[in-house]
Design an enzyme around this catalytic site. Structure first.
Site, short mmCIF file in Angstrom:
data_model
loop_
_atom_site.label_atom_id
_atom_site.label_comp_id
_atom_site.label_asym_id
_atom_site.label_seq_id
_atom_site.Cartn_x
_atom_site.Cartn_y
_atom_site.Cartn_z
N GLU A 111 0.79 -1.22 0.00
CA GLU A 111 0.00 0.00 0.00
C GLU A 111 0.83 1.28 0.00
OE1 GLU A 111 -3.41 0.50 -0.11
OE2 GLU A 111 -3.50 -1.62 -0.62
N SER B 237 -47.66 -32.25 22.58
CA SER B 237 -47.66 -33.10 23.77
C SER B 237 -46.49 -32.84 24.70
CB SER B 237 -47.66 -34.58 23.36
OG SER B 237 -48.86 -34.90 22.68
#
Length: 726
Positions: free
Chosen positions: A154, A420
C-alpha cells in the site's frame, strides 16, 4: 539690421531621417536631442561635438538586441507571474478547505467504536459484536511481517514521506499507464487513515485536498509506528471486520498475533477491495493478490526469499470458526440481553458465556446432518436446539439450520405450539392435587362442547395408569386431567416453572395449543432435572472492560423451589417411562437414567423432543418457518434421533447421575403392578371427587383394542416405521 543684407527668414530644414511619412515633420525629441546624448559638450564653453556616425550605428544595434531579448524575458516573466498566481491560488484553495475542517487545536482522532468480544466458557472467542468486529491490538503484539505486508503493498515509502508522497503518486500513475509491476494506489497509508478517521467515502477533488491536509496533521501529531497501528486497527477488511484483529478472527479463526506469513499477505492484499478479494467469497482472487504482496515484500527485503517461497507454495485458506456459524446465534442472544447487565460503555468489553464450544459443534452437526439426510424426504426445512445444565446455564444453542442463510433465532424467538411436550405441566398439576404415577384414568373418547380430541393412534386402551398414559402420550387422559384440575391451574403451573409466553386457559391447553419458545420449554424442564428448583436460562456469567474491570458478575439466582421434591420424583418416574417403553424409546442411552417428552402438533406441523439426564437438559424443535406441514414427522422420530446423537456424545465420558426421586417412584415389577393400581386410597380415579369430597366414580370402561394390537392393525406408516406413537 544692416541695409543691403536683406531679410533673414527662419530655416526649417529638417535633418535627414526626421521627415515623417506623407511629408510631415517629426518634431519629437530623439535620444540625440537630449542632454549628453546626440551632442557632446566640449571642454570649452559653447563648443559642441556631434557623435560620430559609427557610434550611433553601434547604439542602434544594441537597441535592436535589447528588443530581441525582451521576448524571452517576457516569457520568463509571464511564467514566474503565472507560477506565483498558481501558488497563491493553491494556497487559497488549501486555506478554504482547511477552514471547512475543525480547528487544528481542536482536532483529535475519534474514538474507535467499542468491540464486544463474546467468549466461550473456556475463554476461547465465540464471536465479536459491535461496529468493528474485533478488539484493538498493539503493533508490538503482531508478528513483524504483518504490518510490513501493508507497507509493501500500500505504501512502500511510508517511512520516508511526510504524509503525502509525490514520488509515490508519480510512480502509481506510471504503473497504471504501463500496467507493469505490483499495482499501487497514490494515497499513502496516512492519507487512507485520514480518510477512515475523518472523511466520508466521497470521491472528489475537495475530499482529496482535505485528506492531504489531515495526513500532514497526523504526521505532525503521531510517530510512524503510531500511525501504522491506528491504520491496522481502523481499516476495513470486509465481512463486517474493521481492524486486523477482527479480520484474522473472521477469516482464519485465530488472533492476529498468530497469523502465518501467507495469512498476513492475504490480509495485506484485502484492503484494496475487501468485497471482491474476501477469501471466503473469492479465494482464487485473494490468493493471487496475496502472491503480489509476497513479491513486494521480498523485493523490499521485508522477508527472506525462502520464506516467501514457502508462503507462495502454501497459500492461506479461510478457516471455519470453532463451533461453526451457529455460534452467531449465541452471540445474538448475548447482545439481546447485554443491556440488562451493563449500561453504556465506550471501550472494548469482554463477555464470558456458559457455552461449551465442543457441545456447540456437536449440536450443530447433529442437527444439520439429520436435516441434510432426511429433511427433504420428510419436508422439514428448519430446526433448533437448546442444551443447558439443570441450573439454566446454556451449553449449546442452535437457532437454525444455517446462520448465513437466516439469522432468525428459532430457539429464542420463534413461538410454536409445543404439542404433547406441554403435557408434563398438566400431569404435574394433577400430581400436586393428589395423583401418583399409578393413578388410573380411563383412555376413552371425550367431548368438550364441540371439541372431541383423539389419540394419535385413533385407538383407546381403557383404564391406564398415568405413568403409561404420559409415556404413550394419550391425549384423552391429558385432557381429562386438565379438566379435573382446571385449565387455569395448568397455566399457572407452567408459568411457575418459567413459561413466560401468553397461555390460553382453555380445554386444549392440555395438548399444548398455546405457542411458546424452545428456550422457555427447556428451561421449564430444568426444574424436573434438578429436583424442583425453578431456573432462569442464562448465557452470560461476567462482563469485563478492556482493562479488566468487572462490570457484571452473575450471582446465584433463580425462581426458588417450584416443585415439591416428592412430586418431582413422580414426574421423573413418569417421564422416564417415555424412554423405557414409550414414544422416546428409540432415544434411550444405555447406562443413563433419562426422562423427557415428545411433542407433535396437529397435522404434523411441529415436532418436539425435550429430554434430560441429571446433568444436561436438551430440547429439539423441527418444522418449517412458513408453517408448511411436514410429512408426518413426530417428536419420537427425527427430533429424538437428533437428541440421541447429540446427547450420546455430550454425555460420553461422564459418570451417570441419577434423576432426583426416580428410584422412589420407579415402575413396580410386573407382578405387583395390578395390586398397586387397584389400591383405591393411594390411586384415586377421580381427582375432582377427591378435591370436593365426592366418592371416586370410575368412568365407564370403553371396550377398545389393546394398545399392543397385532402388527396387522391399521396404524399409520410412521408408527409402523418407528414402532412408536405420539
Amino acid at each position: 539690421m544692416a541695409k543691403g543684407r536683406g531679410r533673414m527668414e527662419p530655416n526649417f530644414d529638417v535633418p535627414e531621417g526626421r521627415v515623417r511619412d506623407r511629408g510631415e515633420l517629426d518634431l519629437r525629441l530623439s535620444r540625440d536631442d537630449r542632454a549628453g546624448t546626440g551632442e557632446r559638450v566640449g571642454k570649452r564653453a559653447g563648443e559642441t561635438t556631434r557623435a560620430p556616425a559609427k557610434t550611433t550605428a553601434r547604439r542602434s544595434l544594441k537597441k535592436s538586441g535589447r528588443r530581441r531579448r525582451s521576448w524571452l524575458g517576457r516569457i520568463v516573466y509571464g511564467t514566474v507571474v503565472l507560477g506565483l498566481w498558481a501558488v497563491i491560488g493553491i494556497a487559497g484553495l488549501i486555506a478554504y478547505h482547511a477552514s471547512q475542517l475543525p480547528p487544528i487545536d481542536q482536532l483529535a482522532v475519534p474514538k474507535r467504536p467499542p468491540n464486544i468480544a463474546i467468549l466461550a466458557s473456556d475463554g476461547s472467542l465465540l464471536a465479536n459484536r459491535g461496529e468493528t468486529g474485533g478488539r484493538v491490538v498493539s503493533i508490538k503484539e503482531l508478528p513483524p511481517y504483518l504490518p510490513r505486508a501493508f507497507v509493501a503493498i500500500e505504501d512502500r515509502r511510508f517511512y520516508q514521506h511526510f504524509g503525502v508522497d509525490p514520488v509515490g503518486i508519480l510512480r502509481a500513475i506510471g504503473q497504471n499507464l504501463t500496467r507493469r509491476g505490483v499495482a499501487q494506489g497514490g494515497s499513502t497509508l496516512t492519507q487512507q487513515l485520514a480518510k477512515n478517521l475523518f472523511l466520508t467515502p466521497e470521491r472528489s477533488a475537495s475530499r482529496k485536498i482535505q485528506e492531504a491536509i489531515l495526513a500532514l496533521w497526523l504526521e505532525h501529531k503521531y510517530s510512524k509506528d503510531e500511525i501504522l497501528e491506528l491504520y491496522l486497527n481502523r481499516v476495513y477488511f470486509g465481512a463486517g471486520a474493521y481492524g486486523v484483529e477482527a479480520a484474522a478472527q473472521r477469516y482464519f479463526g485465530k488472533p492476529a498475533k498468530e497469523v502465518s506469513l501467507a495469512q498476513a499477505a492475504m490480509l495485506g492484499g484485502l484492503v484494496q477491495a475487501p468485497s471482491r478479494l474476501a477469501p471466503n467469497r473469492n479465494l482464487p482472487a485473494a490468493q493471487a493478490r496475496a502472491a503480489q504482496v509476497l513479491a513486494a515484500m521480498q523485493e523490499l527485503g521485508f522477508v527472506p526469499a525462502q520464506d516467501a517461497k514457502v508462503a507462495l507454495a502454501q497459500p492461506a485458506r479461510p478457516a471455519n470458526a470453532r463451533g461453526g456459524g451457529s455460534a452467531n446465534y449465541v452471540a445474538d442472544l448475548v447482545m439481546d440481553v447485554l443491556d440488562d447487565y451493563v449500561g453504556k460503555f465506550d471501550t472494548d468489553i469482554t463477555v464470558q458465556t456458559t457455552v461449551d464450544t465442543s457441545l456447540q459443534a456437536l449440536a450443530e452437526k447433529a442437527l444439520t446432518d439429520e436435516l441434510n439426510a432426511k429433511g427433504t424426504r420428510f419436508n422439514v426445512g428448519q430446526g433448533a436446539l437448546v442444551s443447558m445444565r439443570p441450573d439454566g446455564a446454556i451449553r449449546a444453542l442452535i437457532g437454525g439450520r444455517d446462520y448465513a442463510q437466516s439469522q432468525f433465532n428459532r430457539a429464542t424467538t420463534a413461538k410454536r405450539q409445543p404439542g404433547s411436550s406441554f403435557k408434563p405441566f398438566v400431569y404435574l398439576a394433577a400430581v400436586e392435587h393428589g395423583a401418583t404415577p399409578e393413578t388410573v384414568k380411563d383412555d376413552a373418547p371425550i367431548r368438550i362442547g364441540n371439541w372431541a380430541p383423539e389419540n394419535y393412534s385413533h385407538r383407546y386402551d381403557g383404564p391406564v395408569t398415568l405413568r403409561t398414559a404420559l409415556a404413550h402420550s394419550l391425549n384423552t387422559v391429558a385432557v381429562r386431567l386438565g379438566q379435573e384440575v382446571g385449565p387455569k391451574t395448568v397455566v399457572q403451573t407452567a408459568q411457575r416453572l418459567g413459561i413466560t409466553s401468553p397461555l390460553q386457559a382453555n380445554g386444549s391447553i392440555a395438548l399444548g395449543t398455546s405457542e411458546v419458545t424452545l428456550l422457555e420449554m427447556v428451561g421449564a424442564y430444568g426444574a424436573f432435572a434438578n429436583g424442583g428448583t425453578g431456573v432462569i436460562p442464562y448465557v452470560v456469567t461476567s462482563v469485563k472492560s478492556a482493562a479488566g474491570k468487572v462490570l457484571y458478575k452473575r450471582s446465584e439466582n433463580g425462581l426458588g423451589r417450584v416443585i415439591d421434591a416428592n412430586a418431582d420424583g413422580m414426574m421423573n418416574a413418569m417421564m422416564h417411562e417415555t424412554f423405557a417403553s414409550g414414544t422416546a424409546k428409540k432415544a434411550d442411552i444405555p447406562g443413563w437414567e433419562l426422562a423427557g417428552k415428545t411433542g407433535t402438533t396437529q397435522d404434523f406441523r411441529d415436532a418436539w423432543f425435550i429430554g434430560y439426564s441429571g446433568t444436561l437438559v436438551t430440547g429439539i424443535w423441527l418444522g418449517n418457518d412458513d408453517g408448511e406441514l411436514t410429512k408426518k414427522v413426530t417428536g419420537g422420530t427425527l427430533p429424538a434421533e437428533i437428541w440421541k446423537t447429540y446427547m450420546t456424545q455430550a454425555l460420553k465420558g461422564q459418570n451417570p447421575v441419577p434423576l432426583p426421586g426416580l428410584n422412589r417412584w420407579r415402575k413396580p415389577p410386573p407382578e405387583t403392578t395390578a395390586s398397586v393400581a387397584s389400591a383405591a386410597p393411594s390411586a384415586p380415579t377421580d381427582i375432582l371427587g377427591q378435591i370436593f369430597g365426592d366418592p371416586a366414580t370410575p368412568a365407564p370402561r370403553q371396550q377398545a383394542p389393546s394398545r399392543r394390537a397385532p402388527a396387522k392393525d391399521d396404524r399409520n406408516f410412521v408408527e409402523k416405521l418407528f414402532g412408536i406413537g405420539e
